[in-house]
Structures are given as C-alpha cells and as structure tokens.
Design a protein around this motif. Structure first.
Motif, PDB file in Angstrom:
ATOM      1  N   HIS A  21      60.348  53.157  87.844  1.00  0.00           N
ATOM      2  CA  HIS A  21      60.888  52.397  89.001  1.00  0.00           C
ATOM      3  C   HIS A  21      59.935  52.043  90.089  1.00  0.00           C
ATOM      4  O   HIS A  21      59.373  52.632  89.858  1.00  0.00           O
ATOM      5  CB  HIS A  21      61.305  52.812  90.418  1.00  0.00           C
ATOM      6  CG  HIS A  21      61.718  52.880  91.306  1.00  0.00           C
ATOM      7  ND1 HIS A  21      62.396  52.192  92.564  1.00  0.00           N
ATOM      8  CD2 HIS A  21      60.493  51.917  92.599  1.00  0.00           C
ATOM      9  CE1 HIS A  21      62.232  51.724  93.590  1.00  0.00           C
ATOM     10  NE2 HIS A  21      60.898  50.778  93.684  1.00  0.00           N
ATOM     11  N   VAL A  22      59.748  50.689  89.249  1.00  0.00           N
ATOM     12  CA  VAL A  22      58.893  49.581  89.698  1.00  0.00           C
ATOM     13  C   VAL A  22      58.954  48.245  90.149  1.00  0.00           C
ATOM     14  O   VAL A  22      59.517  47.760  90.254  1.00  0.00           O
ATOM     15  CB  VAL A  22      58.428  48.976  88.393  1.00  0.00           C
ATOM     16  CG1 VAL A  22      56.843  48.562  88.462  1.00  0.00           C
ATOM     17  CG2 VAL A  22      58.140  50.073  86.699  1.00  0.00           C
ATOM     18  N   PHE A  47      62.834  47.282  90.762  1.00  0.00           N
ATOM     19  CA  PHE A  47      63.275  47.321  89.168  1.00  0.00           C
ATOM     20  C   PHE A  47      63.101  48.740  88.867  1.00  0.00           C
ATOM     21  O   PHE A  47      62.765  49.252  88.811  1.00  0.00           O
ATOM     22  CB  PHE A  47      62.449  45.738  88.733  1.00  0.00           C
ATOM     23  CG  PHE A  47      62.461  44.362  88.474  1.00  0.00           C
ATOM     24  CD1 PHE A  47      63.354  43.115  88.556  1.00  0.00           C
ATOM     25  CD2 PHE A  47      61.149  44.339  89.172  1.00  0.00           C
ATOM     26  CE1 PHE A  47      62.962  42.809  88.356  1.00  0.00           C
ATOM     27  CE2 PHE A  47      60.863  43.309  89.583  1.00  0.00           C
ATOM     28  CZ  PHE A  47      62.035  42.328  89.370  1.00  0.00           C
ATOM     29  N   LEU A  48      64.113  48.769  87.874  1.00  0.00           N
ATOM     30  CA  LEU A  48      64.523  49.992  87.135  1.00  0.00           C
ATOM     31  C   LEU A  48      64.044  49.224  85.604  1.00  0.00           C
ATOM     32  O   LEU A  48      64.477  48.022  84.789  1.00  0.00           O
ATOM     33  CB  LEU A  48      65.955  50.617  87.239  1.00  0.00           C
ATOM     34  CG  LEU A  48      65.776  50.795  87.862  1.00  0.00           C
ATOM     35  CD1 LEU A  48      67.646  51.763  87.504  1.00  0.00           C
ATOM     36  CD2 LEU A  48      65.444  51.747  88.750  1.00  0.00           C
ATOM     37  N   VAL A  49      62.890  50.425  84.736  1.00  0.00           N
ATOM     38  CA  VAL A  49      62.203  49.492  83.530  1.00  0.00           C
ATOM     39  C   VAL A  49      62.214  50.925  82.761  1.00  0.00           C
ATOM     40  O   VAL A  49      62.550  51.916  82.507  1.00  0.00           O
ATOM     41  CB  VAL A  49      60.630  49.686  83.841  1.00  0.00           C
ATOM     42  CG1 VAL A  49      60.271  49.102  82.947  1.00  0.00           C
ATOM     43  CG2 VAL A  49      60.324  48.482  85.170  1.00  0.00           C
ATOM     44  N   ASP A  50      63.056  50.301  81.160  1.00  0.00           N
ATOM     45  CA  ASP A  50      62.980  50.971  80.595  1.00  0.00           C
ATOM     46  C   ASP A  50      61.781  51.534  80.000  1.00  0.00           C
ATOM     47  O   ASP A  50      61.612  50.669  79.469  1.00  0.00           O
ATOM     48  CB  ASP A  50      63.817  50.690  79.294  1.00  0.00           C
ATOM     49  CG  ASP A  50      64.307  52.596  78.537  1.00  0.00           C
ATOM     50  OD1 ASP A  50      63.852  52.486  78.156  1.00  0.00           O
ATOM     51  OD2 ASP A  50      65.705  51.311  77.656  1.00  0.00           O
ATOM     52  N   ALA A  55      61.155  52.870  77.646  1.00  0.00           N
ATOM     53  CA  ALA A  55      60.647  53.358  75.379  1.00  0.00           C
ATOM     54  C   ALA A  55      60.207  51.593  75.057  1.00  0.00           C
ATOM     55  O   ALA A  55      59.911  51.617  74.466  1.00  0.00           O
ATOM     56  CB  ALA A  55      61.997  53.964  75.363  1.00  0.00           C
ATOM     57  N   THR A  56      61.005  50.271  76.137  1.00  0.00           N
ATOM     58  CA  THR A  56      60.810  49.196  75.435  1.00  0.00           C
ATOM     59  C   THR A  56      60.613  48.202  76.266  1.00  0.00           C
ATOM     60  O   THR A  56      59.693  47.402  76.162  1.00  0.00           O
ATOM     61  CB  THR A  56      62.125  48.698  75.561  1.00  0.00           C
ATOM     62  OG1 THR A  56      63.300  48.897  76.469  1.00  0.00           O
ATOM     63  CG2 THR A  56      63.705  49.814  74.405  1.00  0.00           C
ATOM     64  N   ASN A  57      60.011  48.837  77.512  1.00  0.00           N
ATOM     65  CA  ASN A  57      59.896  47.869  78.682  1.00  0.00           C
ATOM     66  C   ASN A  57      60.726  47.012  79.004  1.00  0.00           C
ATOM     67  O   ASN A  57      60.093  45.518  79.852  1.00  0.00           O
ATOM     68  CB  ASN A  57      58.251  47.367  78.260  1.00  0.00           C
ATOM     69  CG  ASN A  57      57.385  47.868  79.018  1.00  0.00           C
ATOM     70  OD1 ASN A  57      57.244  49.800  79.247  1.00  0.00           O
ATOM     71  ND2 ASN A  57      56.329  47.987  78.082  1.00  0.00           N
ATOM     72  N   LYS A  58      61.668  47.033  78.758  1.00  0.00           N
ATOM     73  CA  LYS A  58      62.566  46.077  79.234  1.00  0.00           C
ATOM     74  C   LYS A  58      63.075  46.201  81.315  1.00  0.00           C
ATOM     75  O   LYS A  58      63.313  47.762  81.615  1.00  0.00           O
ATOM     76  CB  LYS A  58      63.821  46.277  78.783  1.00  0.00           C
ATOM     77  CG  LYS A  58      65.064  45.521  78.856  1.00  0.00           C
ATOM     78  CD  LYS A  58      66.227  45.548  77.954  1.00  0.00           C
ATOM     79  CE  LYS A  58      67.323  45.036  78.346  1.00  0.00           C
ATOM     80  NZ  LYS A  58      67.692  43.860  79.149  1.00  0.00           N
ATOM     81  N   PHE A  59      63.443  45.317  81.688  1.00  0.00           N
ATOM     82  CA  PHE A  59      63.671  45.930  83.431  1.00  0.00           C
ATOM     83  C   PHE A  59      64.463  45.204  83.898  1.00  0.00           C
ATOM     84  O   PHE A  59      64.983  44.262  83.129  1.00  0.00           O
ATOM     85  CB  PHE A  59      62.711  45.101  83.885  1.00  0.00           C
ATOM     86  CG  PHE A  59      61.708  44.289  84.074  1.00  0.00           C
ATOM     87  CD1 PHE A  59      62.419  43.211  84.722  1.00  0.00           C
ATOM     88  CD2 PHE A  59      60.585  43.333  82.951  1.00  0.00           C
ATOM     89  CE1 PHE A  59      61.648  41.907  84.842  1.00  0.00           C
ATOM     90  CE2 PHE A  59      60.500  42.053  83.016  1.00  0.00           C
ATOM     91  CZ  PHE A  59      61.247  41.229  84.293  1.00  0.00           C
ATOM     92  N   TRP A  60      65.731  45.287  84.601  1.00  0.00           N
ATOM     93  CA  TRP A  60      66.781  45.125  85.344  1.00  0.00           C
ATOM     94  C   TRP A  60      66.420  45.081  87.046  1.00  0.00           C
ATOM     95  O   TRP A  60      66.034  45.977  87.503  1.00  0.00           O
ATOM     96  CB  TRP A  60      67.836  45.801  84.962  1.00  0.00           C
ATOM     97  CG  TRP A  60      68.542  46.178  83.421  1.00  0.00           C
ATOM     98  CD1 TRP A  60      69.184  45.163  82.592  1.00  0.00           C
ATOM     99  CD2 TRP A  60      67.769  47.047  82.761  1.00  0.00           C
ATOM    100  NE1 TRP A  60      69.391  45.611  81.620  1.00  0.00           N
ATOM    101  CE2 TRP A  60      68.029  46.969  81.184  1.00  0.00           C
ATOM    102  CE3 TRP A  60      66.924  48.120  83.044  1.00  0.00           C
ATOM    103  CZ2 TRP A  60      68.149  47.491  80.390  1.00  0.00           C
ATOM    104  CZ3 TRP A  60      66.873  49.163  81.996  1.00  0.00           C
ATOM    105  CH2 TRP A  60      67.104  48.358  80.465  1.00  0.00           C
ATOM    106  N   PHE A  61      66.939  43.891  87.489  1.00  0.00           N
ATOM    107  CA  PHE A  61      66.815  43.535  88.982  1.00  0.00           C
ATOM    108  C   PHE A  61      67.712  45.072  89.389  1.00  0.00           C
ATOM    109  O   PHE A  61      68.372  45.656  89.287  1.00  0.00           O
ATOM    110  CB  PHE A  61      66.835  42.603  89.675  1.00  0.00           C
ATOM    111  CG  PHE A  61      67.088  42.645  90.842  1.00  0.00           C
ATOM    112  CD1 PHE A  61      66.156  41.863  91.695  1.00  0.00           C
ATOM    113  CD2 PHE A  61      68.717  42.748  91.429  1.00  0.00           C
ATOM    114  CE1 PHE A  61      67.008  41.985  92.968  1.00  0.00           C
ATOM    115  CE2 PHE A  61      69.391  42.509  92.785  1.00  0.00           C
ATOM    116  CZ  PHE A  61      68.038  41.852  94.218  1.00  0.00           C
TER     117      PHE A  61
END
Ligand code: ADP
Ligand code: ADP
Ligand code: MG
Length: 485
Positions: free
Chosen positions: A215-216, A282-285, A287-293
């Motif tokens: 959680h960022v 945001f939530l951040v994966d 493994a990939t540093n992909k993030f979602w609002f």
C-alpha cells in the motif's frame, strides 16, 4: 467554493491526539482555538491546550458527529473556521456544505469533491476516464439475481480470489476477500447488509484481488488557484484487518516508479477538482512495480506526521493557508529530502489478545522518550483514565533517521525508553517487529502480520518490570523521583 477570507479563530471538530495536533498549529499561526468535547472526554488533554472549550453533549460519539451542534458551537465561540481532523465529520460532504451555508470556512475540500471521492465507484470512474490505472473491477452491482450474475461473470473472466467492497466504505471496513464462486454467493448478501448497516448505503462492487501488494500513497496539496503539488510517498503496508499500524516515508521503490506515482496522484487531484490536502492511495505489485489507483482520502491522514518529519512542511498550516485563498509557495527543494521517517500507533490494546482495547484503565506511570529524531503526538499523561467510549490510540510516535537502518535503530531505542504502566500497549509488539529480519531489511507487504506470527511472541511486561524496579530503587535512595520532569 472554499472561502478566501482571512481566518481568525478555528473550531476543532474532533478529539484526542488530532485535536491537540491541530490546536498546536492554530496557536503557532496566532489564531484563536476552540475545542469541543463530549462529557466522557472532560479530562482530555486537548481541552486544556485550546483557548476556549465547549461541552457539546454526553455523547458518546454522537455529538462529535452532530453537524448542527458543531455549527452552533462555532457561532457561540465566534469561530470563523472549522477543522474536522480525521474520522467523525471529516469526510461528510453535508458538514462541508453546512459550514459553507453558515459562512464558516471549512478547512478541507469543497462538498462536491468530498461527495464524489467518498464513493469508491465514482472515484474509479473519474480516474479511469483520465487514463489512470485502477484495479480491474466492476461498477456497483445491480440488486438481486442480475448483480449475482454479473459478479460471477467478472469472477470467471478475471479469476478468483476477488475483493468485495462497500462503495461508500472506509476505515478498513466493508472489505471482504472472496475465494471462489460458491463463496461469492454466500458473501454478496452479507456484504450488502454490512454496507447498509455501517455506511447507510448498500452499494457494493468487486475488485480483482491483488496478491501481497504494497500500500503506497501520495500526499498532495492543491490551492484554490489550480496549483497542485505533492509531498512524496508513504508506505502503509503493515496493516491489521486493512487498517494501518506502521507508516513509512518515503516508500522504498525505484525513483522512476515513485515519480510516476506522484505525477499520477497530481493528475488524479486535478481531474477531481481537488482543493486542500489529500491522499491518493495505490496498490503496488512488488514483483513488477505496477501500480493501481485505489482511492482518494479527502482529509488529513493519521500518518501525515511521517511526511511532515521528512519534508519539514506543516501540512495543517498549509491547509489553513489554502483555505484563506493563499497561493501554495513551498519551495521545491522540500520534496526531495533524504532519510526515512516511521510512525507507529501506540494503542492501549493487547495485541496478543486480538488487540483487545484496554479502555477503563488508568495510566499509572508515563515516561515518554525524547532526543534526536523523535516526535510524539499523544494524549496520555500520568493519571489519565482511558475512556472506554472512543478509540484506543494513546500516542503516535514518529521517528526520523538518515536511512532505513538508522530510523529502525531509533524507533527501537525510543520504544525501549517509553514507559507506560497501567494499560497494556502495542509497544512490546512494535519492539518485536523492530527485531524481525524482514522488517529490518525493509521487506514487507500487506500480508506482513499474517506471515510473521512470531512478532506476537514477545515477553509481557518485561521492560516495565525492569524499569519500575530501577525507578523504585532510585526513589528509595534519593527520596525524589528522578524522572518526574
Ligand atoms: P478503506 O477505504 O477502508 O481505506 P481501501 O480501499 O483503501 O479501503 O483498502 C484498504 C486496504 O485493503 C488496502 O490498503 C489493502 O491492504 C487492502 N485492499 C484493498 N483493495 C485490495 C485489492 N483489490 N487487492 C488486495 N488488497 C486490497
Ligand atoms: P512567505 O511567502 O510568507 O515568505 P515562504 O516562501 O517562506 O512564505 O513559504 C511559503 C510556504 O512554504 C509557507 O506556507 C511555509 O509554511 C512553507 N515553507 C517555507 N519554508 C519552509 C521550510 N523551510 N520548510 C517547510 N515549509 C516551508
Ligand atoms: Mg484506504
């Protein structure tokens, strides 16, 4: 619109540590401060720090939630502005509008912004339209069979597990993990009933379940003249039941990822017409540093102190300036400070007994730590009887070090120096976390507590007993309490 008039006197529509924290900045600005309190809070520390205090009822909690009562108190005391803090009325658009109607400046976003962003489905729509990545999910589920059919279809398409969420949810409540189709059928009616009961709105929707995310969040500030800035990131992954326990600034992510998140957060603020201080989550994966609002919180957050420690910016001061219609002028250099800040919420709770609150107990001994890099935002003192009516937060401790290692060493030192006798607290639990190797390496995600049961295995009262024996020996020898300063 938020007013642009000079503020003279601020009513603090809240209690506890946040009321005191707000009063401190209000005083620094030379403004008048008004506290309001319910009867069970009559011994509370924040009341003593305010210029005026108004008893608003017997509560518990209902008077802190009473819009008319707050407006009445503001009029009675001559306050021309209200700061809502966090919780209670902070994210209630009707409160922001009632202030507007009464010609009292609301220190927070305009009512329509609070209204739109308070609904996760509406917020997701605004962000999607702006091209911001949001966790895959549905809109509000239709009622009855149709909603169940749509939910199953989404589950089959995107894969289980899923998250069922209350559209008007908050505070970690109204969130349910759904394992499979069968579980979905069981949980939909339960989630609806729970949402209606807790948030007076039975709308629910589905999000894809992100496995072990971080959680960022990004702190933003926006003035009335269209300027939006960010004050960097916070990692709030260490949670219990979707509620934050430890917060860290900045998040440990590659610089380009953080920059992209900050840009996205500022875009989110602009797209929603944001004014004042807010937080884009945001939530951040990992493994990939992909993030979602995930959502925007339209208020000051409990964890704003880590950002303040790191940047030196007083966010409450900026909120007041923004409400007065001033231009944001914080120098750019403030956004890129080095170091790490960590906040722990020291609660009167027993972590080993499911975090059972210790309300009703008296703080017999209270010795707080100090020294370099320590900030305390608390309400406890020697003799304080913890009310049973409210949450169990005693003090937030924020530490800062020049890097993660020093920040953790400092946190550990300060926790060890903290002596609270009377209620059980979360201090020994945080000490166990300080000694846990993954935490020391900065490796954690939102499943941290589920995967590190060993942090609950700490010796009870060992520190307190040792310190008290030393204290008694010293008092006996010197005939004075050497720590009573
Ligand atoms: P609230 O409004 O109660 O703060 P959030 O939507 O911000 O609710 O979610 C709170 C927490 O729940 C997040 O920090 C995260 O730990 C967890 N969570 C929320 N959505 C998801 C998801 N789609 N996948 C995994 N975890 C999630
Ligand atoms: P002024 O226009 O009154 O001279 P400054 O340019 O000094 O104000 O600051 C503008 C804003 O930036 C103020 O609201 C202040 O709170 C904030 N600010 C200024 N200097 C600092 C600093 N060193 N650290 C944190 N915030 C600062
Ligand atoms: Mg949230």
């Amino acid at each position: 619109m938020t007013t642009g008039k000079k503020i003279n006197k601020v009513l603090v529509a809240n209690r506890g540590e946040i009321a005191l924290r707000l009063i401190r900045t209000i005083k620094e600005l030379g403004l008048g401060s008004v506290a309001v309190y319910e009867n069970p809070d009559k011994e509370a520390l924040f009341i003593r720090f305010a210029d005026d205090a108004i008893m608003i009822g017997d509560g518990p909690r209902k008077d802190y939630l009473d819009i008319d009562r707050m407006i009445w108190a503001a009029r009675k005391s001559g306050a021309d502005a209200i700061h809502p803090g966090y919780g209670f009325l902070a994210e209630n658009p009707d409160f922001s509008s009632a202030c507007e109607k009464a010609d009292i400046a609301f220190i927070g976003p305009p009512p329509n912004v609070i209204h739109d962003l308070g609904n996760k489905v509406v917020a997701r729509k605004i962000m999607k339209k702006a091209g911001i990545p949001v966790t895959p999910g549905t809109g509000n589920l239709a009622s009855g069979e149709e909603g169940i059919k749509d939910a199953i279809e989404f589950g089959e398409k995107c894969g289980f597990p899923l998250m069922l969420k209350a559209s008007s949810g908050g505070g970690g409540r109204g969130i349910r993990k759904v394992e499979d189709k069968k579980d979905l059928l069981v949980q939909i009616p339960l989630a609806r009933a729970e949402a209606l009961h807790a948030f007076n709105d039975d709308n629910i929707y589905i999000e894809k379940y992100i496995e072990n995310p971080r959680h960022v969040e990004i702190q933003i500030l926006a003035d009335q003249h269209g300027k939006v800035i960010h004050l960097g990131s916070r990692d709030c992954s260490i949670q219990r039941r979707h509620q934050k326990l430890i917060e860290i600034a900045p998040a440990d992510l590659p610089v380009d990822v953080l920059e992209s998140m900050c840009e996205t957060a500022m875009l989110a603020a602009r797209e929603s017409g944001y004014i004042n201080a807010g937080t884009v989550e945001f939530l951040v994966d990992p493994a990939t540093n992909k993030f979602w609002f995930m959502e925007i919180n339209t208020r000051l957050q409990v964890e704003h102190t880590v950002t303040e420690m790191l940047t030196g910016v007083d966010i409450v001061r900026e909120q007041i300036m923004i409400t007065q219609g001033e231009h944001l002028k914080i120098p750019e250099v403030r956004f890129h400070l080095l170091g790490k800040a960590i906040q722990v919420r020291v609660n009167a709770e027993d972590p080993r007994n499911n975090f059972m609150p210790e309300g009703g107990k008296r703080v017999e001994v209270y010795q707080s730590p100090g020294g370099p890099g320590i900030r305390l935002d608390g309400i406890a003192y020697q003799g304080y009887k913890i009310p049973t009516e409210y949450d169990s937060l005693l003090v937030k401790m924020t530490v800062r070090g020049h890097n993660w290692e020093q920040a953790v060493q400092r946190l550990k030192r300060a926790l060890n120096d903290f002596l609270i006798v009377g209620p059980k607290t979360t201090i020994p639990f945080y000490l166990a976390i300080c000694d846990e190797p993954d935490f020391q390496k900065g490796e954690f995600n939102t499943s941290y507590l589920d995967t590190h049961a060993e942090v609950f295995d700490y010796p009870e009262n060992k520190r307190e007993i040792a310190k008290l024996s030393q204290l008694i020996a010293e008092i006996h020898a010197k005939k004075i309490n050497p720590y009573a300063y």
